[in-house]
Design an enzyme around this catalytic site. Structure first.
Site, PDB file in Angstrom:
ATOM      1  N   GLN A   1       1.519   5.549   0.124  1.00 46.66           N
ATOM      2  CA  GLN A   1       0.492   6.516   0.012  1.00 46.66           C
ATOM      3  C   GLN A   1       1.302   7.854   0.401  1.00 46.66           C
ATOM      4  N   THR A   2       2.089   6.556   1.637  1.00 47.06           N
ATOM      5  CA  THR A   2       3.067   8.283   2.370  1.00 47.06           C
ATOM      6  C   THR A   2       4.510   8.052   1.106  1.00 47.06           C
TER       7      THR A   2
ATOM      8  N   ARG B   1       8.303 -13.616  41.133  1.00 49.20           N
ATOM      9  CA  ARG B   1       9.287 -12.787  41.667  1.00 49.20           C
ATOM     10  C   ARG B   1       8.894 -12.292  43.303  1.00 49.20           C
TER      11      ARG B   1
ATOM     12  N   GLN C   1       2.980  -2.222  43.168  1.00 48.48           N
ATOM     13  CA  GLN C   1       2.796  -2.957  42.209  1.00 48.48           C
ATOM     14  C   GLN C   1       1.555  -3.567  40.907  1.00 48.48           C
TER      15      GLN C   1
ATOM     16  N   TYR D   1       0.729  -1.558  -0.115  1.00 49.09           N
ATOM     17  CA  TYR D   1       0.099   0.037   0.011  1.00 49.09           C
ATOM     18  C   TYR D   1       1.087   1.584  -0.014  1.00 49.09           C
TER      19      TYR D   1
ATOM     20  N   GLU E   1      -0.493   4.340  10.138  1.00 49.96           N
ATOM     21  CA  GLU E   1      -2.055   4.380  10.109  1.00 49.96           C
ATOM     22  C   GLU E   1      -2.606   5.820  10.485  1.00 49.96           C
TER      23      GLU E   1
ATOM     24  N   GLY F   1      14.880  -6.319  36.602  1.00 47.09           N
ATOM     25  CA  GLY F   1      16.535  -6.016  35.406  1.00 47.09           C
ATOM     26  C   GLY F   1      15.884  -6.906  34.173  1.00 47.09           C
TER      27      GLY F   1
HETATM   28  C1  LIG Z   1      -3.512  -6.912  12.764  1.00 52.67           C
HETATM   29  C2  LIG Z   1      -3.261  -5.255  12.733  1.00 52.67           C
HETATM   30  C3  LIG Z   1      -1.610  -4.613  13.079  1.00 52.67           C
HETATM   31  C4  LIG Z   1      -1.755  -4.312  11.396  1.00 52.67           C
HETATM   32  C5  LIG Z   1      -0.682  -4.347  10.796  1.00 52.67           C
HETATM   33  C6  LIG Z   1      -0.527  -2.576   9.771  1.00 52.67           C
HETATM   34  C7  LIG Z   1       1.066  -2.541   9.428  1.00 52.67           C
HETATM   35  C8  LIG Z   1       1.119  -1.538   8.962  1.00 52.67           C
HETATM   36  C9  LIG Z   1      -0.384  -0.398   8.178  1.00 52.67           C
HETATM   37  C10 LIG Z   1       0.737   1.631   8.464  1.00 52.67           C
HETATM   38  C11 LIG Z   1       0.139   1.408   6.385  1.00 52.67           C
HETATM   39  C12 LIG Z   1       0.183   2.641   6.874  1.00 52.67           C
HETATM   40  O1  LIG Z   1       0.607   3.650   7.388  1.00 52.67           O
HETATM   41  S1  LIG Z   1      -0.957   3.133   5.034  1.00 52.67           S
HETATM   42  C13 LIG Z   1      -0.400   4.679   5.379  1.00 52.67           C
HETATM   43  C14 LIG Z   1      -1.427   5.857   6.538  1.00 52.67           C
HETATM   44  N1  LIG Z   1      -1.387   6.970   6.436  1.00 52.67           N
HETATM   45  C15 LIG Z   1      -2.485   7.632   6.766  1.00 52.67           C
HETATM   46  O2  LIG Z   1      -3.422   7.178   7.945  1.00 52.67           O
HETATM   47  C16 LIG Z   1      -3.218   9.159   6.445  1.00 52.67           C
HETATM   48  C17 LIG Z   1      -3.217  10.135   7.534  1.00 52.67           C
HETATM   49  N2  LIG Z   1      -3.944  11.034   7.051  1.00 52.67           N
HETATM   50  C18 LIG Z   1      -5.407  11.422   6.859  1.00 52.67           C
HETATM   51  O3  LIG Z   1      -5.586   9.884   6.939  1.00 52.67           O
HETATM   52  C19 LIG Z   1      -5.658  12.246   6.328  1.00 52.67           C
HETATM   53  O4  LIG Z   1      -4.634  13.150   5.453  1.00 52.67           O
HETATM   54  C20 LIG Z   1      -5.892  13.317   7.617  1.00 52.67           C
HETATM   55  C21 LIG Z   1      -8.014  12.452   7.741  1.00 52.67           C
HETATM   56  C22 LIG Z   1      -5.244  13.470   8.256  1.00 52.67           C
HETATM   57  C23 LIG Z   1      -7.015  14.179   6.559  1.00 52.67           C
HETATM   58  O5  LIG Z   1      -7.505  14.534   5.269  1.00 52.67           O
HETATM   59  P1  LIG Z   1      -7.956  15.481   4.600  1.00 52.67           P
HETATM   60  O6  LIG Z   1      -8.808  14.871   3.852  1.00 52.67           O
HETATM   61  O7  LIG Z   1      -6.799  16.813   4.992  1.00 52.67           O
HETATM   62  O8  LIG Z   1      -9.555  15.755   5.025  1.00 52.67           O
HETATM   63  P2  LIG Z   1      -9.567  16.950   6.072  1.00 52.67           P
HETATM   64  O9  LIG Z   1     -10.033  18.476   5.228  1.00 52.67           O
HETATM   65  O10 LIG Z   1      -9.108  16.992   7.460  1.00 52.67           O
HETATM   66  O11 LIG Z   1     -11.197  16.320   6.216  1.00 52.67           O
HETATM   67  C24 LIG Z   1     -11.879  16.749   5.194  1.00 52.67           C
HETATM   68  C25 LIG Z   1     -13.335  15.458   5.879  1.00 52.67           C
HETATM   69  O12 LIG Z   1     -13.345  14.759   5.439  1.00 52.67           O
HETATM   70  C26 LIG Z   1     -13.402  13.532   6.561  1.00 52.67           C
HETATM   71  N3  LIG Z   1     -12.367  12.069   7.081  1.00 52.67           N
HETATM   72  C27 LIG Z   1     -11.397  12.617   6.927  1.00 52.67           C
HETATM   73  N4  LIG Z   1     -10.731  10.986   6.919  1.00 52.67           N
HETATM   74  C28 LIG Z   1     -11.300  11.024   6.655  1.00 52.67           C
HETATM   75  C29 LIG Z   1     -11.815   9.161   6.617  1.00 52.67           C
HETATM   76  N5  LIG Z   1     -11.169   8.047   6.622  1.00 52.67           N
HETATM   77  N6  LIG Z   1     -13.182   8.519   6.639  1.00 52.67           N
HETATM   78  C30 LIG Z   1     -13.953   9.486   6.401  1.00 52.67           C
HETATM   79  N7  LIG Z   1     -13.974  11.312   6.241  1.00 52.67           N
HETATM   80  C31 LIG Z   1     -13.277  11.094   6.852  1.00 52.67           C
HETATM   81  C32 LIG Z   1     -13.079  14.727   7.733  1.00 52.67           C
HETATM   82  O13 LIG Z   1     -13.273  14.102   9.257  1.00 52.67           O
HETATM   83  C33 LIG Z   1     -13.902  16.162   7.112  1.00 52.67           C
HETATM   84  O14 LIG Z   1     -15.032  15.504   7.227  1.00 52.67           O
HETATM   85  P3  LIG Z   1     -15.891  17.520   7.312  1.00 52.67           P
HETATM   86  O15 LIG Z   1     -14.937  18.403   8.681  1.00 52.67           O
HETATM   87  O16 LIG Z   1     -15.719  17.957   5.560  1.00 52.67           O
HETATM   88  O17 LIG Z   1     -17.162  16.910   7.173  1.00 52.67           O
HETATM   89  C1  LIG Z   2       6.147   0.901  11.092  1.00 56.05           C
HETATM   90  C2  LIG Z   2       6.157   1.889   9.738  1.00 56.05           C
HETATM   91  C3  LIG Z   2       4.958   1.039   8.701  1.00 56.05           C
HETATM   92  C4  LIG Z   2       4.712   1.566   8.041  1.00 56.05           C
HETATM   93  N1  LIG Z   2       4.171   1.412   6.835  1.00 56.05           N
HETATM   94  C5  LIG Z   2       3.603   1.983   5.917  1.00 56.05           C
HETATM   95  C6  LIG Z   2       3.406   1.655   4.402  1.00 56.05           C
HETATM   96  O1  LIG Z   2       3.386   0.367   4.212  1.00 56.05           O
HETATM   97  N2  LIG Z   2       2.185   2.408   3.633  1.00 56.05           N
HETATM   98  C7  LIG Z   2       2.405   3.657   3.817  1.00 56.05           C
HETATM   99  O2  LIG Z   2       1.652   4.260   2.985  1.00 56.05           O
HETATM  100  N3  LIG Z   2       2.315   4.544   4.839  1.00 56.05           N
HETATM  101  C8  LIG Z   2       3.339   3.584   5.907  1.00 56.05           C
HETATM  102  N4  LIG Z   2       3.912   4.199   7.066  1.00 56.05           N
HETATM  103  C9  LIG Z   2       3.967   5.494   6.500  1.00 56.05           C
HETATM  104  C10 LIG Z   2       3.034   5.992   7.785  1.00 56.05           C
HETATM  105  O3  LIG Z   2       2.254   6.089   7.283  1.00 56.05           O
HETATM  106  C11 LIG Z   2       3.646   7.646   8.396  1.00 56.05           C
HETATM  107  O4  LIG Z   2       4.777   7.726   8.912  1.00 56.05           O
HETATM  108  C12 LIG Z   2       2.816   8.527   9.323  1.00 56.05           C
HETATM  109  O5  LIG Z   2       1.566   8.409   8.140  1.00 56.05           O
HETATM  110  C13 LIG Z   2       2.831   9.399   9.799  1.00 56.05           C
HETATM  111  O6  LIG Z   2       2.829  10.578   8.902  1.00 56.05           O
HETATM  112  P1  LIG Z   2       4.596  11.255   9.435  1.00 56.05           P
HETATM  113  O7  LIG Z   2       5.203  10.150   8.996  1.00 56.05           O
HETATM  114  O8  LIG Z   2       3.720  12.019   7.490  1.00 56.05           O
HETATM  115  O9  LIG Z   2       4.262  11.805  10.153  1.00 56.05           O
HETATM  116  P2  LIG Z   2       3.861  13.725  10.093  1.00 56.05           P
HETATM  117  O10 LIG Z   2       2.340  14.003  10.372  1.00 56.05           O
HETATM  118  O11 LIG Z   2       5.410  14.561   9.404  1.00 56.05           O
HETATM  119  O12 LIG Z   2       4.510  14.055  11.634  1.00 56.05           O
HETATM  120  C14 LIG Z   2       5.564  14.099  12.502  1.00 56.05           C
HETATM  121  C15 LIG Z   2       5.206  15.476  13.791  1.00 56.05           C
HETATM  122  O13 LIG Z   2       4.713  16.205  13.186  1.00 56.05           O
HETATM  123  C16 LIG Z   2       3.301  16.383  14.000  1.00 56.05           C
HETATM  124  N5  LIG Z   2       1.930  17.185  12.892  1.00 56.05           N
HETATM  125  C17 LIG Z   2       1.783  16.746  11.498  1.00 56.05           C
HETATM  126  N6  LIG Z   2       0.606  17.418  11.523  1.00 56.05           N
HETATM  127  C18 LIG Z   2       0.531  17.784  12.570  1.00 56.05           C
HETATM  128  C19 LIG Z   2      -0.997  19.330  12.186  1.00 56.05           C
HETATM  129  N7  LIG Z   2      -2.204  19.249  11.926  1.00 56.05           N
HETATM  130  N8  LIG Z   2      -1.335  19.358  12.732  1.00 56.05           N
HETATM  131  C20 LIG Z   2      -0.079  19.140  14.554  1.00 56.05           C
HETATM  132  N9  LIG Z   2       0.630  18.721  14.627  1.00 56.05           N
HETATM  133  C21 LIG Z   2       0.814  17.719  13.048  1.00 56.05           C
HETATM  134  C22 LIG Z   2       2.966  15.160  13.875  1.00 56.05           C
HETATM  135  O14 LIG Z   2       1.593  15.316  15.531  1.00 56.05           O
HETATM  136  C23 LIG Z   2       4.035  14.656  14.626  1.00 56.05           C
HETATM  137  O15 LIG Z   2       4.499  14.755  16.062  1.00 56.05           O
HETATM  138  C24 LIG Z   2       4.649   3.321   7.481  1.00 56.05           C
HETATM  139  C25 LIG Z   2       5.135   4.145   9.148  1.00 56.05           C
HETATM  140  C26 LIG Z   2       5.352   3.343   9.863  1.00 56.05           C
HETATM  141  C27 LIG Z   2       6.682   3.834  10.852  1.00 56.05           C
END
Ligand SMILES: CCCCCCCCCCCC(=O)SCCNC(=O)CCNC(=O)[C@H](O)C(C)(C)COP(=O)(O)OP(=O)(O)OC[C@H]1O[C@@H](n2cnc3c(N)ncnc32)[C@H](O)[C@@H]1OP(=O)(O)O
Ligand SMILES: Cc1cc2nc3c(=O)[nH]c(=O)nc-3n(C[C@H](O)[C@H](O)[C@H](O)COP(=O)(O)OP(=O)(O)OC[C@H]3O[C@@H](n4cnc5c(N)ncnc54)[C@H](O)[C@@H]3O)c2cc1C
Length: 652
Positions: free
Chosen positions: A137-138, A299, A318, A135, A412, A389
């Site tokens: 995205q980042t 312990r 504890q 996936y 996420e 320890g």
């Molecule tokens: C087995 C276990 C282990 C599992 C093992 C897992 C292994 C590791 C996997 C890690 C994989 C990854 O990290 S993958 C990458 C993950 N990346 C992320 O999660 C990125 C985080 N950032 C975001 O989700 C987005 O940028 C936001 C939500 C922060 C901001 O989004 P935006 O598009 O700028 O939206 P924003 O202007 O704030 O909001 C516009 C409107 O959209 C709505 N909105 C925003 N997001 C959503 C949403 N997801 N669904 C519905 N609605 C949404 C807001 O409420 C708002 O509603 P209204 O107010 O207009 O009504």
């Molecule tokens: C182990 C691991 C696995 C991952 N796997 C995947 C993957 O499979 N696919 C994928 O796409 N991505 C993956 N990622 C990436 C991950 O999704 C991002 O690192 C995560 O979404 C955080 O985004 P960033 O790194 O840009 O952090 P940033 O947003 O740069 O965060 C840095 C600091 O800025 C602060 N900050 C940022 N925006 C704001 C705001 N608006 N207001 C206040 N504070 C703010 C945060 O709170 C944080 O303290 C993985 C990351 C890790 C560590």
């Protein structure tokens, strides 16, 4: 001595049926049976050995993970395991691997975003592991801010760097790629594409694409079994039908067609994964608590009576550190069960084009992911400290568990960024009250705002804090008053966005208060239902009260500054908490036995089921390659000359 249960005396004291609790923890008898069978299948197969991971180099570690993942896949096919059984088998293999992202994100994204035609093409390949997906995205410059991703996908009516994606570095043949869709000169924002990145013949990287591993991550072993990758596109071309077109299309002529659905549906996989991360928080925290509880019962230190030292689990300090984590593990389990229901419900509604609960689903998955992962990461570290320890040894299982778990606070969705999403949702809810919009779901309590703003806590004696209605109201009052206070201060800003940023620390605290209320409310709701088993409900009631009163104690500033409770009532809550710790004490070991973790899965000498810690800790030390020779490598080059020189100097 091997074969002796050194914790039998603890197990004999329990006041409930552990086997009944195992069913409640697992969610159902069927779920328990699958989990139990898969955990034992893994524990009894030497191919899944994991106690040697810390001694492997990064490349050996990664290759070992590929071996295990391939072996697990072979087992799944050979034994014709169901999707549920396969998922549980991979869970108990306990090794972050590309399969997490293939099954945990790549497949769900395809299912959520593809058209029927696209699903018919891609899902069979993914299910049969004929392609391996990740996936993407980042990017290097953007992770949180998805709307500012820079990768572009320009439709060419005639004929685009990622960073982090798990599985990308070395294994994936395909990626779900997020890019800004540009057609007819207009930018339509971020969309999902499926892109082949490696050849299915020789695994070579396809032209125009550069891919690599992003390097060693935090901790030994840990997440280094995963090939998080870096990828650069240089003007590659993909067919138009690899834009996943369930919610928006581009016609052959390049015309953009958006169906009338919220653009946020492209974020659907993140909602799904955040939900699974909440359930996983209870898995990780319960594992750490199991180790720390069993070891705390084994312990002994100081406080000797008749020549026998005191079990450290009997010290009140504890207990005040450990039992809230035990309660939290159960609390997160049950809120995770509810979140699974919410996710299923919203998915069914979306299928009927009912988007009414989408904001609630986003706010709940974002907020609960944030606070359960933060509490779990802190809780695993606390469990390490609770083991003194020996907790710092890799053979305790805790350092690696911590190192594997902590990125959950970031991936996420960064926890603060997600709490700010909840804050926006709360501010919006409060502002809509004025216009008469009735809040529903988890914000329904805001509908009784007048009452909550005037209400006074009814606690007069410590036992009153065992009354679920009193506890629930206290958490509702705290949350409502914090949200209203933020909304009031925000209204004093002419520029709302500026106000939101200025007040964001307080808004985050209000978001935490709301999410903690959800956890308390769902635990109470769980107990209002039918809980089978001898003594089980009674134990869960104690744990529910511990979770609530410990949370109240930890956030006392909120409860006092909003006048939700008085200092006297706070002190009565402490008294009740201590009493609850004493009641849980005889059941502590049985409560962690109920997680039904094998010694293999725990991977911890301190957490052994039989409590036979010291002889096994001692034996484990000798297995370290450092003890292959009595005289260490380097003695002749660096120690012998030094000692000789010092001896000569001393004779001068
Ligand atoms: C087995 C276990 C282990 C599992 C093992 C897992 C292994 C590791 C996997 C890690 C994989 C990854 O990290 S993958 C990458 C993950 N990346 C992320 O999660 C990125 C985080 N950032 C975001 O989700 C987005 O940028 C936001 C939500 C922060 C901001 O989004 P935006 O598009 O700028 O939206 P924003 O202007 O704030 O909001 C516009 C409107 O959209 C709505 N909105 C925003 N997001 C959503 C949403 N997801 N669904 C519905 N609605 C949404 C807001 O409420 C708002 O509603 P209204 O107010 O207009 O009504
Ligand atoms: C182990 C691991 C696995 C991952 N796997 C995947 C993957 O499979 N696919 C994928 O796409 N991505 C993956 N990622 C990436 C991950 O999704 C991002 O690192 C995560 O979404 C955080 O985004 P960033 O790194 O840009 O952090 P940033 O947003 O740069 O965060 C840095 C600091 O800025 C602060 N900050 C940022 N925006 C704001 C705001 N608006 N207001 C206040 N504070 C703010 C945060 O709170 C944080 O303290 C993985 C990351 C890790 C560590």
């Amino acid at each position: 001595m091997e074969g002796v249960d050194h914790l039998a005396h603890e197990r004999n004291r329990s006041q409930f049926d552990v086997n009944d609790m195992k069913i409640v923890w697992a969610g159902s008898r069927e779920a328990f049976e699958v989990s139990d069978r898969m955990s034992r299948l893994v524990a009894n197969d030497p191919a899944f050995r994991k106690d040697n991971r810390v001694h492997l180099t990064r490349k050996e570690l990664f290759k070992n993970t590929l071996r295990k993942a391939a072996y697990a896949w072979k087992k799944i096919i050979e034994l014709k395991l169901s999707e549920e059984e396969a998922g549980r088998l991979r869970f108990f293999v306990d090794e972050p691997a590309y399969t997490d992202l293939h099954w945990g994100m790549f497949v769900p994204f395809l299912k959520g975003q593809g058209t029927e035609e696209q699903l018919q093409k891609w899902l069979p390949l993914a299910y049969k592991m004929q392609i391996i997906g990740c996936y993407a995205q980042t990017e290097l410059g953007h992770g949180s801010n998805v709307q500012w991703l820079e990768t572009t996908a320009t439709f060419d009516p005639k004929t685009d760097e990622f960073w982090w994606p798990g599985g990308l570095g070395k294994v994936s043949t395909h990626a779900v790629v997020f890019a800004r869709l540009i057609t007819n000169g207009r930018d339509y924002g971020v969309h999902g594409f499926i892109v082949q990145i490696r050849s299915l013949d020789d695994h070579s990287v396809l032209p125009g694409i550069t891919i690599g591993d992003i390097g060693v991550k935090f901790g030994n072993g840990a997440y280094n079994t995963m090939d998080n990758g870096v990828m650069h596109f240089d003007h590659i071309r993909i067919p138009r039908n690899q834009l996943l077109m369930r919610f928006s299309q581009v016609t052959r002529e390049g015309k953009y067609v958006q169906s009338d659905v919220p653009r946020q549906l492209v974020y659907g996989t993140m909602v799904y994964v955040r939900k699974t991360i909440v359930i996983d928080a209870s898995n990780a925290l319960s594992r750490a608590v199991c180790i720390a509880t069993r070891y705390s019962a084994v312990r002994r230190q100081f406080g000797s009576q008749d020549g026998v030292e005191t079990q450290v689990i009997n010290y009140k300090t504890q207990q005040s550190r450990l039992f809230p984590l035990l309660a939290s593990a159960y609390a997160f389990r049950f809120v995770g069960e509810w979140l699974q229901w919410l996710y299923t419900d919203v998915t069914q509604r979306l299928a009927a084009n009912d988007f009414s609960t989408l904001p609630e689903a986003h706010a709940c998955t974002a907020g609960l992911k944030s606070i359960t992962t933060a509490a779990t990461a802190d809780g695993i570290e606390e469990c390490r400290k609770l083991c003194g320890g020996h907790g710092y040894l890799c053979s305790s299982g805790l350092p690696e568990l911590f190192a594997v778990y902590v990125p959950a606070c970031t991936y996420e969705g960064d926890n603060v960024v997600l709490l700010l999403q909840v804050a926006r949702f709360l501010v919006k809810t409060v502002s809509q009250l004025v216009s008469g919009k009735k809040p529903v779901g988890t914000t329904a309590y805001m509908g009784r705002l007048q009452h909550l703003m005037e209400s006074t806590c009814k606690v007069q004696k410590a036992e009153d804090w065992l009354n679920p209605s009193i506890v629930l109201e206290a958490f509702e009052v705290r949350s409502a008053r914090m949200s209203v206070e933020c909304a009031k201060r925000l209204s004093q800003f002419t520029n709302q966005e500026e106000g939101f940023h200025e007040l964001s620390p307080s808004l985050v605290e209000a978001a935490v208060a709301h999410c903690q209320l959800i956890i308390v409310a769902k635990f109470i709701e769980k107990l209002q239902g039918d809980i089978p088993g001898n003594g089980v409900k009674d134990q869960l009631q104690k744990l529910c009260s511990i979770y609530a009163l410990f949370t109240l104690h930890k956030h006392l500033g909120d409860f006092l500054s909003t006048s939700t409770i008085t200092p006297k009532q706070a002190s009565l809550a402490d008294d009740q908490l201590r009493s609850l710790y004493a009641q849980v004490r005889p059941n502590a070991v049985a409560l962690v036995d109920a997680f039904n973790y094998t010694d293999h899965y725990l991977g911890s000498i301190l957490g052994r089921y039989d409590g036979n810690v010291y002889p096994n800790l001692y034996d484990e030390a000798w297995k370290d390659p450092m003890n292959d020779t009595a005289v260490p490598d380097g003695y002749h080059e660096y120690i012998k000359p030094l000692l000789k020189q010092q001896l000569r100097n001393s004779r001068l």
